[in-house]
Scaffold this motif. Structure first.
Motif, short mmCIF file in Angstrom:
data_model
loop_
_atom_site.label_atom_id
_atom_site.label_comp_id
_atom_site.label_asym_id
_atom_site.label_seq_id
_atom_site.Cartn_x
_atom_site.Cartn_y
_atom_site.Cartn_z
N VAL A 1 37.77 47.36 45.20
CA VAL A 1 39.09 47.57 45.25
C VAL A 1 39.94 47.96 44.03
O VAL A 1 40.82 48.67 43.94
CB VAL A 1 39.63 45.96 45.56
CG1 VAL A 1 41.02 45.95 45.81
CG2 VAL A 1 39.36 45.71 47.07
N TYR A 2 39.17 47.36 42.75
CA TYR A 2 39.82 47.71 41.46
C TYR A 2 39.55 49.08 41.28
O TYR A 2 40.64 49.70 40.77
CB TYR A 2 39.08 47.02 40.43
CG TYR A 2 39.27 47.46 39.08
CD1 TYR A 2 40.42 46.92 38.20
CD2 TYR A 2 38.50 48.33 38.41
CE1 TYR A 2 40.75 47.33 37.10
CE2 TYR A 2 38.93 48.73 36.98
CZ TYR A 2 39.91 48.52 36.66
OH TYR A 2 40.40 48.73 35.29
N SER A 3 38.56 49.69 41.49
CA SER A 3 38.34 51.18 41.25
C SER A 3 39.02 51.98 42.02
O SER A 3 39.94 53.00 41.54
CB SER A 3 36.76 51.34 41.44
OG SER A 3 36.52 52.71 41.24
N ALA A 4 39.35 51.64 43.27
CA ALA A 4 39.99 52.35 44.17
C ALA A 4 41.45 52.40 43.94
O ALA A 4 42.16 53.49 43.75
CB ALA A 4 39.91 52.08 45.61
N THR A 5 42.07 51.38 43.38
CA THR A 5 43.58 51.12 42.91
C THR A 5 43.73 51.58 41.73
O THR A 5 44.86 52.41 41.52
CB THR A 5 43.67 49.64 42.95
OG1 THR A 5 43.57 48.87 44.11
CG2 THR A 5 45.33 49.47 42.79
N LYS A 6 43.04 51.74 40.82
CA LYS A 6 42.75 52.22 39.53
C LYS A 6 43.06 53.98 39.69
O LYS A 6 43.93 54.47 39.06
CB LYS A 6 41.64 52.00 38.42
CG LYS A 6 41.87 52.41 37.18
CD LYS A 6 40.75 51.91 36.50
CE LYS A 6 40.93 52.36 34.89
NZ LYS A 6 40.61 53.83 34.60
N GLN A 7 42.18 54.24 40.41
CA GLN A 7 42.20 55.69 40.95
C GLN A 7 43.35 56.44 41.50
O GLN A 7 44.22 57.21 41.20
CB GLN A 7 40.99 56.27 41.57
CG GLN A 7 39.66 56.12 40.71
CD GLN A 7 38.50 56.46 41.75
OE1 GLN A 7 38.54 57.32 42.53
NE2 GLN A 7 37.25 55.78 41.30
N ALA A 8 43.89 55.53 42.42
CA ALA A 8 45.50 55.61 43.06
C ALA A 8 46.35 55.78 42.27
O ALA A 8 47.10 56.68 42.25
CB ALA A 8 45.45 54.65 44.16
N ALA B 1 27.45 55.18 40.26
CA ALA B 1 28.30 56.14 39.77
C ALA B 1 29.65 56.00 39.81
O ALA B 1 30.53 56.19 39.07
CB ALA B 1 28.13 57.55 40.39
N ALA B 2 30.25 54.90 40.82
CA ALA B 2 31.48 54.26 40.97
C ALA B 2 31.75 53.17 40.06
O ALA B 2 32.87 52.76 40.03
CB ALA B 2 31.85 54.06 42.30
N MET B 3 30.82 52.59 39.25
CA MET B 3 31.22 51.48 38.50
C MET B 3 32.26 51.74 37.51
O MET B 3 32.25 52.67 36.83
CB MET B 3 29.92 51.14 37.73
CG MET B 3 28.93 50.18 38.44
SD MET B 3 29.52 48.32 39.00
CE MET B 3 29.70 47.68 37.35
N PRO B 4 33.03 50.79 37.73
CA PRO B 4 34.57 50.81 36.66
C PRO B 4 33.97 50.42 35.11
O PRO B 4 33.24 49.71 35.22
CB PRO B 4 35.55 50.01 37.48
CG PRO B 4 34.77 49.08 38.12
CD PRO B 4 33.54 49.68 38.62
N LEU C 1 43.52 40.51 44.11
CA LEU C 1 43.25 40.47 42.68
C LEU C 1 42.74 41.48 42.03
O LEU C 1 42.82 41.91 40.98
CB LEU C 1 42.60 39.01 42.19
CG LEU C 1 43.21 37.84 42.92
CD1 LEU C 1 42.50 36.49 42.85
CD2 LEU C 1 44.66 37.80 42.40
N GLY C 2 41.68 42.09 42.72
CA GLY C 2 41.27 43.38 42.20
C GLY C 2 42.42 44.51 42.00
O GLY C 2 42.02 45.09 41.15
#
Length: 361
Positions: free
Chosen positions: A234-241, A29-32, A79-80
């Motif tokens: 890391v990418y997903s969390a940063t994108k959401q933030a 469900a969390a896959m970017p 880098l993520g």
């Protein structure tokens, strides 16, 4: 706060993960939403950075680089998160965070000049939204709050992001910067790369808190702990933030659980004095490159041939960047004095005259 209440707070900060150590998706469900090309580019950057790190360590030992903080093990965290940014976002790095600013646009040869302490290493190209890597631990966190507030006041649709380690989270600047950004609802993202040992002190001796992420609660901002060896998480969390910040929902503190395989810096640190070989082995099994490689290979997106091409490209780029760095004009004392002020005060005018005379001989 009672022990029961504290436990309830800490339970909210479970580690966010998408890929396990075998490269298997455990949180579908969390896959970017990333294209195949995006996924390959992320891997390319991580492989490139690992080779760059190995070469930089060798160059440092040869005396051809100056200050250097190894990054192997932290590629997914670095880098993520950078891959989730817009080119007009601002990065305020710490001294280990050179890969992020290079992939944000800093020419590699300037990164080498910065390592040597050459002033040209901090003369950034126009339009490159970064500050030079901060040596003072945690100082960039307060600066980030200020940059983010400036972006908000100017109506910019961008954020300011900064990085520090778990040691930086023990600094007063860490709390002050987050508190200020939270109070003014500034579009900032604070990333703490928790590699467990700061310079040499275990994180358990730095704070009684179970997580660093939970420290966001006191600042009234969002906080999340992420598997820092999982580049997709890391990418997903940063994108959401970033999206939250741009939507006016305030700053986020992201704690990435990661590990540096090398020493704190190349300036004489010996990690065997404070880390066990068993712990090193445990984290080697979590290698972010190995994990993501397995994921891509299962999707048919990565091969040994592709990786070898990246390795050779990295070696060529590093060789060329070193040539450019070596050809930079020799730094003079008058250069350093001249950069200090637009109008030199009396004492520096005297020094400028003195060194100008010496250098003309």
């Amino acid at each position: 706060m009672s022990t029961k209440t504290l436990a309830q707070v800490e339970e909210q900060f479970e580690t966010f993960q998408i890929l396990n150590e075998e490269g298997e998706v455990v949180n579908e469900a969390a896959m970017p939403e990333l294209s195949d090309e995006n996924l390959q580019e992320i891997m390319r950057r991580m492989v490139y950075t690992r080779i760059w790190d190995q070469r930089a360590i060798s160059l440092n030992r040869q005396g051809r680089l100056g200050f250097y903080a190894p990054v192997a093990g932290q590629e997914a965290s670095m880098l993520g998160s950078q891959f989730a940014l817009d080119k007009d976002d601002w990065i305020l790095p710490g001294y280990r965070d050179i890969p992020q600013i290079v992939f944000h646009g800093l020419p590699l040869h300037q990164a080498f000049l910065w390592s040597r302490g050459h002033f040209a290493g901090s003369q950034f190209p126009d339009g490159l939204n970064i500050l030079f890597p901060q040596i003072i631990i945690g100082a960039q966190i307060i600066q980030t709050a200020g940059v983010a507030l400036g972006l908000k006041r100017k109506g910019k649709n961008n954020i300011a992001i900064t990085y520090t380690g778990d040691g930086g989270a023990s600094q007063g600047d860490f709390y002050e910067g987050m508190n200020f950004a939270g109070a003014y609802n500034a579009p900032a993202v604070f990333i703490v790369q928790n590699n467990r040992f700061a310079i040499s002190v275990p994180v358990e001796k730095q704070s009684a808190a179970k997580t660093i992420a939970q420290k966001a609660v006191a600042a009234g901002i969002e906080g999340i702990q992420v598997d820092g060896m999982d580049v997709l998480a890391v990418y997903s969390a940063t994108k959401q933030a970033r999206e939250r910040a741009l939507a006016g929902e305030g700053p986020t503190l992201i704690e990435t659980m990661t590990y540096r395989y090398g020493p704190h810096t190349m300036a004489g640190d010996d990690p065997t004095r404070y880390r066990s070989s068993d712990l090193d082995d445990e984290w080697t099994k979590k290698d972010p490159l190995v994990r993501f490689r397995k994921f891509l290979e299962k999707k048919g997106l990565w091969t040994e041939e592709k990786e070898n091409e990246v390795v050779e490209k990295a070696k060529e780029d590093i060789k060329e960047a070193m040539k450019q760095a070596d050809s930079a004009p020799k730094q003079k004392v008058t250069d350093l004095i001249g950069f200090m002020f637009e109008d030199l005060p009396h004492n520096l005018r005297e020094q400028m005259e003195e060194y100008t005379a010496k250098e003309s001989k």
